[in-house]
Write an enzyme that holds these catalytic residues in place. Sequence first.
Site: not given
Length: 205
Positions: A39-41, A43
């Site tokens: 997902g969001c890099f 994080c």
Amino acid sequence: MLKQIKQGLVFGVLAAGSLAFLPTASAQAETAIATFAGGCFWCMEPPFDKLDGVISTTSGYIGGHKDNPNYKEVSAGITGHTEAVQIVYDPAKINYQTLLDVFWVNIDPFAVNRQFCDTGSQYRSGIFTHSAEQLKLAKASKQQVGQTLEQKIATEITPATKFYPAEDYHQDYYLNNPIRYTFYRHNCGRDKRLEQVWGDKYSKN
């Protein structure tokens, strides 16, 4: 002739002295690379940055069909890439299996073409392997996770293709923009979902 012998001795001493300052094979730092999508890099950097033996983490794009993609293109889902983090680590201090263990408890392994509040194939989870050994370990870990959680695992395992570092403002985002990062992470429901899936195995980053 004597002059040549003296010159030869001098050059020999200099060469030996130079070799003394060259690092030996054992002294040279050997590093390895691991690449994960979760997902969001933004994080995915924190859980790896805090590990002893991890040298660096870089947010970027992998698994697509366009050269030099930018964030606008990737986030629109038109390049086939997924957001990922590439990790440079010292295998003498931390092994790939440990990185896999950290990876799993920081993703939702059941989600298809999404992670938490972010939807689309650009947010699919994946393990991108850089060697036959990594591939072997990744497959074994996926099987183990499926058995433990008793559910089908959606996370892809594929050989690593070219990795494109994301724009500078994405790197170390959680450090450079802590308030915005915390706000995004909370509103995306990431920690809540990870606690649901992993329970005590998940430690909030």
